[in-house]
Design an enzyme around this catalytic site. Structure first.
Site, PDB file in Angstrom:
ATOM      1  CB  CYS A   5      -1.756   4.442   4.677  1.00 34.18           C
ATOM      2  SG  CYS A   5      -3.270   3.977   3.819  1.00 34.18           S
ATOM      3  CB  SER A   6      -0.093   0.245   6.386  1.00 35.07           C
ATOM      4  OG  SER A   6      -0.975   0.802   7.336  1.00 35.07           O
ATOM      5  CB  CYS A   7      -4.787  -0.584   2.477  1.00 35.82           C
ATOM      6  SG  CYS A   7      -5.361   1.100   2.715  1.00 35.82           S
TER       7      CYS A   7
ATOM      8  CB  CYS B  70      -0.916   0.024   1.217  1.00 34.92           C
ATOM      9  SG  CYS B  70      -1.841   1.579   1.294  1.00 34.92           S
TER      10      CYS B  70
END
Ligand code: FE
Length: 195
Positions: free
Chosen positions: A106-108, A103
């Site tokens: 962000c950090s999906c 991602c």
């Protein structure tokens, strides 16, 4: 954030929101605890491994998983693991293409299928470099992309999550579904390992 929310820790803001929901009679503390517990207890890479092992032994399931992953999870009894607006795509590794997930924003990440995300997945270094130099990053993970295999990088968002379907390792014909599950790692499901 602005106004009186400045510098208030996230946990305190969440607690404040919870208190308002409870005060408004929309939910009880017990209900909130129940939801969180159920959610977190179920978040484990075992769910992803179970899905992969089924796809390795059942061609019809594999087909459904690759075309409509949400429906496939439903079939496996894992349907409740995705939010209603969360669309999962499962991308299959082949001799021609190796897939890797990131991602960049962000950090999906499909938490309930893969368990808590590893810190490197959330790091700036991984998120920026895997897009520019996937082969180099995979080498650093100790995964050597076979010659002639392309690397495809999938960029997740809040609505579109990805999971890799690794290739079934050779010489595993003697293993049953349960034995196959044990071979699958979280890194394999993200594409930074072969399986
Ligand atoms: Fe994200």
């Amino acid at each position: 954030m602005s106004g009186d929310h400045v510098d208030v820790p996230v946990a305190a803001r969440v607690r404040r929101l919870e208190a308002r929901l409870v005060a408004a009679g929309l939910v009880t503390d017990e209900q909130l605890d129940g939801i969180l517990e159920q959610h977190l207890y179920r978040a484990t890479p075992f769910n992803g491994a179970r899905t992969v092992a089924r796809a390795w032994v059942d061609d019809a399931f594999r087909e459904l998983l690759l075309t409509d992953a949400n429906a496939a999870l439903e079939q496996l009894g894992l349907g409740g693991l995705l939010a209603p607006d969360e669309h999962l795509s499962v991308v299959a590794n082949t001799a021609e293409v190796h897939n890797v997930i990131v991602c960049t924003l962000c950090s999906c990440y499909p938490l309930l299928l893969l368990g808590p995300s590893p810190s490197w997945y959330r790091s700036d270094a991984y998120r920026s470099r895997v897009v520019r130099d996937p082969h180099g990053v995979l080498e650093e993970f100790g995964f050597h992309v076979p010659p002639g295999t392309a690397v495809r990088v999938w960029d997740a968002t809040a609505e579109a999550r990805y999971m890799v379907l690794p290739r079934r390792p050779e010489a595993t014909g003697h293993l049953d579904e349960e034995g196959l599950r044990a071979l699958v790692t979280r890194s394999g499901l993200l594409g930074t390992a072969g399986v």
